[in-house]
Enzyme design. Structure first.
Site, PDB file in Angstrom:
ATOM      1  CG  ASP A 423     -17.913  15.730  79.704  1.00 34.48           C
ATOM      2  OD1 ASP A 423     -17.338  16.887  79.633  1.00 34.48           O
ATOM      3  OD2 ASP A 423     -17.664  15.088  80.662  1.00 34.48           O
ATOM      4  CG  ASN A 431     -13.831  21.811  90.163  1.00 32.71           C
ATOM      5  OD1 ASN A 431     -14.766  22.305  90.545  1.00 32.71           O
ATOM      6  ND2 ASN A 431     -13.786  20.431  89.506  1.00 32.71           N
ATOM      7  CG  ASP A 440     -19.098  20.056  94.945  1.00 36.16           C
ATOM      8  OD1 ASP A 440     -18.764  19.667  94.018  1.00 36.16           O
ATOM      9  OD2 ASP A 440     -18.734  20.345  96.187  1.00 36.16           O
ATOM     10  CD  GLU A 466     -16.139  16.278  84.052  1.00 34.73           C
ATOM     11  OE1 GLU A 466     -15.277  16.394  83.420  1.00 34.73           O
ATOM     12  OE2 GLU A 466     -16.024  15.920  85.368  1.00 34.73           O
TER      13      GLU A 466
END
Length: 551
Positions: A423, A431, A440, A466
């Site tokens: 993770d 973000n 991305d 993620e």
């Protein structure tokens, strides 16, 4: 590359999905699935929507053609070219005007260097000055369209009009002469004569070569008829020049026209008179001039006379005071062009209609081929369906299937298997701070690195968001632990370049890893995932950027 040791399980997985994708499935009231194998129904279901769409398109196109070839739309179809033609003609007029100004200035410069001419001008000898310049004026008129040649004293009293020597002694109060007197430099501009003649005048002060004393002013002028004739020749259009009455004196204009034996009908048009020799003009232009008050309109107009269609374009003529004193009207017959557009539109419509019918027929014959092609491509589509669109890793569905296959192999052959769950730490902040495109980019770069560090027989998957998962077949705990710790160090030092505010920035990320190895013969896919997930959250709880092993 997929690991295909257990071929029975893997191909069952592949062809099972392929079978479900290629079979049309229907659900009855009892929830029982039925397969439709009627190929004709498949073709009809594919053909009918296409044929319907083609008919709609053809009808829409036919209606559009009728709309285009209607008289109003035919005008608009070529209006852009008319506008461009007017702009080009206006630019040509301006360029020709400037070229004439430059040429006339050069002539004046040469004349002022003639010492004999300067001496005669300074002596104010009218007769001698005329005798010296008569032949020169004739040459200038013949070769350069010079129609006016003045010598004016410093007090602006005319000494000699070479083009009209019998007239002299009057004061010259035209704007170009006044401007030259004020500036002490050559001045030029368009001025309107009392008879509606439009003249380009260039006036230059003449100083004594040695003392610098002002001798007077020398002026050359030309009427602009030759520019308008060149527009007629180049564009093959009928050209006429109209002058707005507001800038003329009716009495002086009428008297002058009668003196020259020209038509002096001041009331022929409401707000304009025709400049020049009052030559005959086309009836459509005559009707236009009689129909409206022109109000300095410079738009391209579409006129109709019997079965003919015309463009009428107005080029504004601005004098030295920046008044729009006249228009050069360009008229051209576009009837043949309009007819060609209509005929072309009809021909295109018929062609499109025939092509549409042919396409429907061909599509019917191609439908069977398409059906076969769909079947052949089903396996490839299935592989694409098992990949994550962003990272190109196996998606969660494929992960579940591969994990189940490898657990069964592990139990059957008593081989170890390990699973690591990965993770990205603080991914939400990436973000929030840099935007989802940056997020991305992080996922794609991380995915590529995971592929590089993994073995060919490992399965690297995007578990969701993620989170990533790596299935390590035939890998005991101590080897899986080394691999996980190596990943942590590599990812921690991995530079990730992103774009933010039109600049590039480099991000550093860390990951938390949960690791689990064989839980015994009774373990299931769900159990091993659950244990790996617990270990992952333990790693996050302990501070992130670390690996924890399931207990």
């Amino acid at each position: 590359m997929l690991k295909l040791i257990d071929e029975t399980s893997y191909w069952k997985y592949v062809f099972g999905i392929s079978f479900m994708q290629n079979v049309q499935v229907q659900s009855n009231s009892n929830g029982i699935l039925k397969k439709s194998t009627d190929s004709s129904k498949f073709i009809h279901k594919l053909l009918i929507p296409f044929a319907s769409l083609m008919i709609i398109i053809l009808c829409s196109f036919t209606i559009s053609l009728f709309y285009i070839i209607s008289e109003e739309q035919s005008f608009s179809f070529i209006d852009n070219r008319a506008t461009n033609t007017q702009i080009t003609a206006e630019n040509m007029y301006q360029n020709s005007l400037q070229s004439n100004v430059n040429a006339t200035l050069a002539m004046l410069t040469m004349l002022r260097q003639d010492r004999k001419l300067a001496a005669l001008f300074e002596k104010k000898d009218h007769t001698a000055l005329y005798n010296h310049t008569e032949a020169l004026y004739n040459d200038l008129f013949r070769h350069y369209q010079i129609t006016h040649f003045y010598f004016t004293e410093p007090n602006r009293i005319n000494l000699l009009r070479v083009h009209a020597p019998q007239k002299s002694g009057d004061r010259i109060d035209r704007v170009t002469t006044l401007n030259a007197q004020l500036s002490g430099a050559p001045e030029w501009g368009i001025e309107l004569g009392v008879l509606g003649t439009i003249t380009l005048r260039v006036v230059a002060p003449w100083q004594h070569a040695e003392t610098g004393k002002l001798i007077g002013y020398i002026e050359l002028g030309m009427e602009l008829d030759h520019i308008f004739k060149s527009l007629n020749n180049i564009y093959d259009m009928e050209v006429a020049v109209i002058v707005f009455k507001e800038f003329l004196n009716e009495e002086r204009w009428s008297s002058g026209m009668k003196l020259l034996n020209r038509d002096a009908n001041w009331d022929q048009y409401s707000d304009v008179v025709i400049a020049g020799n009052n030559k005959a003009i086309p009836q459509v232009m005559e009707n236009y001039l009689k129909s409206i008050d022109h109000e300095h309109n410079t738009n391209v107009l579409n006129l109709k006379e019997k079965d003919h269609t015309y463009w009428l374009m107005n080029i504004p003529i601005v004098d030295v005071k920046q008044n729009e004193i006249a228009h050069a009207i360009l008229l051209t017959d576009v009837s043949a062009e309009m007819q060609a557009i209509k005929q072309t539109a009809k021909a295109v419509g018929i062609t499109i209609f025939i092509v549409g019918l042919i396409l429907i027929i061909l599509f019917y014959s191609l439908a069977k081929t398409v059906k076969i092609r769909i079947s052949n491509e089903a396996q490839l589509l299935n592989q694409l369906a098992s990949k994550d669109g962003l990272t190109l890793l196996y998606n969660r569905r494929a992960f579940n299937d591969f994990l189940a296959i490898e657990i069964n192999r592990s139990k059957r052959f008593n081989h170890p298997i390990s699973l690591i769950m990965i993770d990205v730490d603080h991914f939400k902040k990436i973000n929030d701070n840099y935007g989802h495109p940056a997020g991305d980019t992080v996922l794609k770069v991380l995915s590529q690195r995971l592929i590089q560090e993994s073995r060919q027989e490992d399965y690297v998957c995007r578990y969701g968001g993620e989170e990533f998962a790596v299935i390590l077949p035939e890998t005991p705990l101590h080897e899986a632990s080394k691999f996980a710790n190596r990943l942590i160090k590599i990812i921690e030092s991995l530079p990730i370049e992103i774009n933010k505010d039109d600049s590039k920035q480099v991000l550093k990320i860390t990951v938390s890893i949960g690791l689990v190895s064989n839980l015994g013969d009774s373990c299931s896919s769900q159990q091993i995932i659950c244990e790996a997930d617990k270990a992952l959250y333990q790693a996050k709880y302990e501070g992130r950027n670390r690996m924890c092993i399931a207990k």
